[in-house]
Design a protein around this motif. Sequence first.
Motif, short mmCIF file in Angstrom:
data_model
loop_
_atom_site.label_atom_id
_atom_site.label_comp_id
_atom_site.label_asym_id
_atom_site.label_seq_id
_atom_site.Cartn_x
_atom_site.Cartn_y
_atom_site.Cartn_z
N ARG A 51 10.41 6.22 -5.57
CA ARG A 51 11.63 6.16 -4.75
C ARG A 51 11.56 5.01 -3.75
NH1 ARG A 51 11.69 11.06 -3.50
NH2 ARG A 51 10.69 10.98 -1.46
N VAL A 52 10.41 4.86 -3.10
CA VAL A 52 10.23 3.75 -2.14
C VAL A 52 10.27 2.42 -2.86
CG1 VAL A 52 8.60 2.68 -0.55
CG2 VAL A 52 8.96 5.14 -0.46
N HIS A 102 3.63 -2.95 4.15
CA HIS A 102 4.65 -2.81 3.11
C HIS A 102 3.98 -2.37 1.81
CE1 HIS A 102 7.51 -4.31 -0.03
NE2 HIS A 102 8.37 -3.76 0.79
N ALA A 103 2.83 -2.97 1.50
CA ALA A 103 2.09 -2.61 0.29
C ALA A 103 1.59 -1.17 0.37
CB ALA A 103 0.91 -3.56 0.10
N ASP A 104 1.19 -0.74 1.57
CA ASP A 104 0.73 0.65 1.75
C ASP A 104 1.87 1.63 1.50
OD1 ASP A 104 -1.88 0.01 2.34
OD2 ASP A 104 -1.58 -0.01 4.51
N GLY A 124 2.31 4.48 -1.59
CA GLY A 124 2.38 5.88 -1.21
C GLY A 124 1.35 6.30 -0.18
N ARG A 125 0.65 5.32 0.43
CA ARG A 125 -0.37 5.66 1.43
C ARG A 125 0.24 5.91 2.80
NH1 ARG A 125 -3.08 1.65 -1.73
NH2 ARG A 125 -2.32 -0.03 -0.36
N SER A 129 5.99 5.82 9.35
CA SER A 129 4.63 5.70 9.86
C SER A 129 4.18 4.24 9.89
CB SER A 129 3.67 6.52 8.98
OG SER A 129 3.96 7.89 9.07
N ALA A 130 4.55 3.49 8.85
CA ALA A 130 4.18 2.07 8.81
C ALA A 130 4.87 1.29 9.91
CB ALA A 130 4.53 1.49 7.44
#
Length: 207
Positions: free
Chosen positions: A90-91, A149-151, A155-156, A161-162
């Motif tokens: 989804r992200v 953005h990669a995290d 899904g991390r 939160s980012a």
Amino acid sequence: MTVNPRANAALVEALGSALREGEHGLKTGPALLLRILREESWRSFVTQRGEQVEHGSFEKFVVTPPLKGLGATMRLIEKLIDSIDNPAERVEAQSLLDVVTQRGHGGDRHSQAFKMDNIHHEGEGAATHGGTSRAAGLRRLRKDRPDLHADVLAGRLSTHSAMVKAGFRKRKISVPVSSAEDAAQAIKRNLEPEQVKELARLLAEDD
């Protein structure tokens, strides 16, 4: 990326059919949409009539009637993305959509088709739509904090939160107001001891 117009057409036609099927189509549409965004199938394909179609604008592809487009709205596309069950996918779809709808990345945000659809979109309360906030967050992270953005894509981390970790948003907590004791417990759980002391000092000050 090797372009296969006929393979692209098969994906476009499948998604268009899914969108026209209503309830059932919403079950198969999200996966098809994600694949089309990943492979950029919307850019170049051949219709069943043998017509070669080229799109430089994703929004135009969406609103153009079949067989040269989906005959849908950007609102519906966002609804499909929001219905993707897998959070990471989804992200990813939200990020890919954001890329292709930004000027300079294949989207033409000044096109008449986009303007008309955007008026409809804004009229339905886009400002309070969760996807709008996520898209803005992903855009900021992709530009200024590609590591975070990669995290998010992996899904991390959640987008929120980012953004907090990057310092682009302030961390907020919910404080129950049913009683002073409940409020105090919520504050103690979320603030450092020194912050709690400072808050107590500020609350004790006379107005």
